[in-house]
Design a protein around this motif. Structure first.
Motif, PDB file in Angstrom:
ATOM      1  N   MET A   1     -31.392  60.157  13.432  1.00  0.00           N
ATOM      2  CA  MET A   1     -30.960  58.828  13.797  1.00  0.00           C
ATOM      3  C   MET A   1     -31.679  58.422  15.075  1.00  0.00           C
ATOM      4  SD  MET A   1     -27.185  57.321  14.594  1.00  0.00           S
ATOM      5  CE  MET A   1     -26.731  57.526  12.908  1.00  0.00           C
ATOM      6  N   ILE A   2     -32.150  57.211  15.094  1.00  0.00           N
ATOM      7  CA  ILE A   2     -32.847  56.685  16.256  1.00  0.00           C
ATOM      8  C   ILE A   2     -31.862  55.856  17.077  1.00  0.00           C
ATOM      9  CG2 ILE A   2     -34.706  55.188  17.049  1.00  0.00           C
ATOM     10  CD1 ILE A   2     -36.159  55.894  14.402  1.00  0.00           C
ATOM     11  N   VAL A   3     -31.709  56.230  18.343  1.00  0.00           N
ATOM     12  CA  VAL A   3     -30.829  55.506  19.260  1.00  0.00           C
ATOM     13  C   VAL A   3     -31.712  54.757  20.251  1.00  0.00           C
ATOM     14  CG1 VAL A   3     -29.008  55.711  20.974  1.00  0.00           C
ATOM     15  CG2 VAL A   3     -29.051  57.283  19.026  1.00  0.00           C
ATOM     16  N   GLU A   4     -31.480  53.461  20.349  1.00  0.00           N
ATOM     17  CA  GLU A   4     -32.249  52.626  21.272  1.00  0.00           C
ATOM     18  C   GLU A   4     -31.299  51.949  22.256  1.00  0.00           C
ATOM     19  OE1 GLU A   4     -34.999  49.895  19.124  1.00  0.00           O
ATOM     20  OE2 GLU A   4     -34.107  50.859  17.372  1.00  0.00           O
ATOM     21  N   PHE A   5     -31.758  51.787  23.476  1.00  0.00           N
ATOM     22  CA  PHE A   5     -30.985  51.037  24.466  1.00  0.00           C
ATOM     23  C   PHE A   5     -31.913  50.024  25.100  1.00  0.00           C
ATOM     24  CE2 PHE A   5     -29.405  50.534  28.910  1.00  0.00           C
ATOM     25  CZ  PHE A   5     -28.269  49.812  28.591  1.00  0.00           C
ATOM     26  N   GLU A   6     -31.496  48.763  25.063  1.00  0.00           N
ATOM     27  CA  GLU A   6     -32.250  47.688  25.699  1.00  0.00           C
ATOM     28  C   GLU A   6     -31.510  47.290  26.965  1.00  0.00           C
ATOM     29  OE1 GLU A   6     -33.150  44.516  22.978  1.00  0.00           O
ATOM     30  OE2 GLU A   6     -33.594  45.929  21.362  1.00  0.00           O
ATOM     31  N   PRO A   7     -31.892  47.867  28.121  1.00  0.00           N
ATOM     32  CA  PRO A   7     -31.132  47.652  29.353  1.00  0.00           C
ATOM     33  C   PRO A   7     -31.095  46.206  29.827  1.00  0.00           C
ATOM     34  CG  PRO A   7     -33.135  48.901  29.797  1.00  0.00           C
ATOM     35  CD  PRO A   7     -33.030  48.738  28.316  1.00  0.00           C
ATOM     36  N   ASN A   8     -32.142  45.450  29.570  1.00  0.00           N
ATOM     37  CA  ASN A   8     -32.151  44.061  30.023  1.00  0.00           C
ATOM     38  C   ASN A   8     -31.140  43.198  29.268  1.00  0.00           C
ATOM     39  OD1 ASN A   8     -33.841  44.444  27.762  1.00  0.00           O
ATOM     40  ND2 ASN A   8     -34.909  42.531  28.168  1.00  0.00           N
ATOM     41  N   LEU A   9     -30.767  43.622  28.053  1.00  0.00           N
ATOM     42  CA  LEU A   9     -29.777  42.900  27.257  1.00  0.00           C
ATOM     43  C   LEU A   9     -28.458  43.679  27.135  1.00  0.00           C
ATOM     44  CD1 LEU A   9     -32.114  41.716  24.352  1.00  0.00           C
ATOM     45  CD2 LEU A   9     -31.306  40.376  26.304  1.00  0.00           C
ATOM     46  N   ASN A  10     -28.452  44.906  27.648  1.00  0.00           N
ATOM     47  CA  ASN A  10     -27.293  45.796  27.547  1.00  0.00           C
ATOM     48  C   ASN A  10     -26.860  45.984  26.095  1.00  0.00           C
ATOM     49  OD1 ASN A  10     -25.530  47.576  28.757  1.00  0.00           O
ATOM     50  ND2 ASN A  10     -23.912  46.056  28.921  1.00  0.00           N
ATOM     51  N   ILE A  12     -27.064  48.466  22.584  1.00  0.00           N
ATOM     52  CA  ILE A  12     -27.308  49.776  21.982  1.00  0.00           C
ATOM     53  C   ILE A  12     -27.545  49.557  20.504  1.00  0.00           C
ATOM     54  CG2 ILE A  12     -26.313  52.036  21.427  1.00  0.00           C
ATOM     55  CD1 ILE A  12     -24.533  51.677  23.920  1.00  0.00           C
ATOM     56  N   LYS A  13     -28.564  50.219  19.958  1.00  0.00           N
ATOM     57  CA  LYS A  13     -28.840  50.145  18.528  1.00  0.00           C
ATOM     58  C   LYS A  13     -28.909  51.562  17.961  1.00  0.00           C
ATOM     59  CE  LYS A  13     -31.467  45.839  18.574  1.00  0.00           C
ATOM     60  NZ  LYS A  13     -32.765  45.227  18.251  1.00  0.00           N
ATOM     61  N   LEU A  14     -28.279  51.739  16.810  1.00  0.00           N
ATOM     62  CA  LEU A  14     -28.359  52.983  16.069  1.00  0.00           C
ATOM     63  C   LEU A  14     -29.124  52.670  14.797  1.00  0.00           C
ATOM     64  CD1 LEU A  14     -24.651  54.166  16.386  1.00  0.00           C
ATOM     65  CD2 LEU A  14     -26.580  54.816  17.822  1.00  0.00           C
ATOM     66  N   ASP A  15     -30.332  53.227  14.677  1.00  0.00           N
ATOM     67  CA  ASP A  15     -31.198  52.917  13.536  1.00  0.00           C
ATOM     68  C   ASP A  15     -31.328  51.416  13.321  1.00  0.00           C
ATOM     69  OD1 ASP A  15     -32.083  55.414  12.876  1.00  0.00           O
ATOM     70  OD2 ASP A  15     -30.523  55.782  11.400  1.00  0.00           O
ATOM     71  N   SER A  16     -31.577  50.701  14.379  1.00  0.00           N
ATOM     72  CA  SER A  16     -31.801  49.255  14.398  1.00  0.00           C
ATOM     73  C   SER A  16     -30.545  48.417  14.206  1.00  0.00           C
ATOM     74  CB  SER A  16     -32.857  48.845  13.367  1.00  0.00           C
ATOM     75  OG  SER A  16     -34.071  49.503  13.639  1.00  0.00           O
ATOM     76  N   ALA A  17     -29.379  49.038  13.974  1.00  0.00           N
ATOM     77  CA  ALA A  17     -28.130  48.282  13.837  1.00  0.00           C
ATOM     78  C   ALA A  17     -27.446  48.251  15.202  1.00  0.00           C
ATOM     79  CB  ALA A  17     -27.217  48.942  12.814  1.00  0.00           C
ATOM     80  N   MET A  18     -27.094  47.038  15.656  1.00  0.00           N
ATOM     81  CA  MET A  18     -26.425  46.928  16.953  1.00  0.00           C
ATOM     82  C   MET A  18     -25.081  47.647  16.899  1.00  0.00           C
ATOM     83  SD  MET A  18     -27.455  43.255  18.626  1.00  0.00           S
ATOM     84  CE  MET A  18     -25.871  42.626  18.456  1.00  0.00           C
ATOM     85  N   ALA A  19     -24.779  48.370  17.965  1.00  0.00           N
ATOM     86  CA  ALA A  19     -23.515  49.104  18.066  1.00  0.00           C
ATOM     87  C   ALA A  19     -22.773  48.657  19.308  1.00  0.00           C
ATOM     88  CB  ALA A  19     -23.786  50.603  18.130  1.00  0.00           C
ATOM     89  N   SER A  20     -21.475  48.613  19.190  1.00  0.00           N
ATOM     90  CA  SER A  20     -20.632  48.252  20.319  1.00  0.00           C
ATOM     91  C   SER A  20     -19.677  49.403  20.569  1.00  0.00           C
ATOM     92  CB  SER A  20     -19.845  46.978  19.999  1.00  0.00           C
ATOM     93  OG  SER A  20     -18.999  46.657  21.073  1.00  0.00           O
ATOM     94  N   LEU A  21     -19.752  49.972  21.752  1.00  0.00           N
ATOM     95  CA  LEU A  21     -18.899  51.095  22.098  1.00  0.00           C
ATOM     96  C   LEU A  21     -17.821  50.619  23.053  1.00  0.00           C
ATOM     97  CD1 LEU A  21     -21.725  53.720  22.685  1.00  0.00           C
ATOM     98  CD2 LEU A  21     -20.477  53.260  20.576  1.00  0.00           C
ATOM     99  N   HIS A  22     -16.574  50.889  22.707  1.00  0.00           N
ATOM    100  CA  HIS A  22     -15.451  50.474  23.534  1.00  0.00           C
ATOM    101  C   HIS A  22     -14.583  51.675  23.864  1.00  0.00           C
ATOM    102  CE1 HIS A  22     -16.177  46.197  23.127  1.00  0.00           C
ATOM    103  NE2 HIS A  22     -16.334  46.373  21.833  1.00  0.00           N
ATOM    104  N   CYS A  23     -13.857  51.599  24.944  1.00  0.00           N
ATOM    105  CA  CYS A  23     -12.958  52.682  25.341  1.00  0.00           C
ATOM    106  C   CYS A  23     -11.637  52.566  24.587  1.00  0.00           C
ATOM    107  CB  CYS A  23     -12.725  52.643  26.847  1.00  0.00           C
ATOM    108  SG  CYS A  23     -11.710  51.250  27.373  1.00  0.00           S
ATOM    109  N   HIS A  24     -10.802  53.582  24.730  1.00  0.00           N
ATOM    110  CA  HIS A  24      -9.518  53.600  24.029  1.00  0.00           C
ATOM    111  C   HIS A  24      -8.613  52.441  24.460  1.00  0.00           C
ATOM    112  CE1 HIS A  24      -8.377  55.669  27.737  1.00  0.00           C
ATOM    113  NE2 HIS A  24      -7.120  55.386  27.431  1.00  0.00           N
TER     114      HIS A  24
END
Length: 170
Positions: A1-10, A12-24
């Motif tokens: 799996m390819i993980v990408e992070f675009e810091p200027n836009l904040n 995260i992409k997992l295999d080109s799909a945008m991912a949103s990580l949230h806390c509990h």
């Protein structure tokens, strides 16, 4: 799996799909808020949303990396993905094309809910139900929502593990 992070836009992409990580706090708070709205089926919403996302993204993952793998190898890869995304540890060894049972003795939603709200009398791992439904449909090349998943036991209620019963929708 390819993980990408675009810091200027904040982003995260997992295999080109945008991912949103949230806390509990966010995820458990969202579930609690939806459960309090009696006119909607919060559990169905959580299960369906997870089913759709994992179906689409795991189907893509299979086509890119697991084309020549067996169903068992794909199930193992799904369990690694589940753990890698921080959802916990899931045992998929009893699952097959007809369904079966999956078990977890480590659950993000259980730990998060306990930390924020404490024990409850009903299961809380609806995302896992949708995850299992989505990945099974992708693995066995079936339409989304082919599988129905019910959490029969949950650690949130005091059980030693979470148990998910999987069947084929009729």
């Amino acid at each position: 799996m390819i993980v990408e992070f675009e810091p200027n836009l904040n982003i995260i992409k997992l295999d080109s799909a945008m991912a949103s990580l949230h806390c509990h706090h966010y995820n458990c708070g969202l579930l609690k808020t939806l459960e309090e709205i009696k006119e909607i089926d919060a559990h169905k919403i959580f299960i369906q949303a997870a089913n759709e996302e994992f179906y689409i993204n795991f189907k893509n993952y299979i086509s890119r990396y697991l084309k020549d793998k067996t169903a068992r190898e794909k199930l193992d890869a799904a369990a690694v993905l589940y753990r890698s995304m921080g959802f916990g540890i899931i045992d998929t060894s009893s699952l097959n094309e007809s369904g079966g049972r999956a078990y977890s003795d480590s659950s993000y939603y259980v730990v998060g809910w306990l930390a924020k709200y404490g024990r409850r009398e009903t299961p809380v791992c609806y995302l896992t139900c949708g995850f299992l439904s989505g990945i099974l449909s992708a693995i066995y090349d079936k339409p989304s929502n082919t599988y129905r998943v019910e959490e029969k036991k949950c650690m949130i209620t005091g059980n030693e593990h979470c148990e998910f019963v999987v069947s084929v929708n009729k």
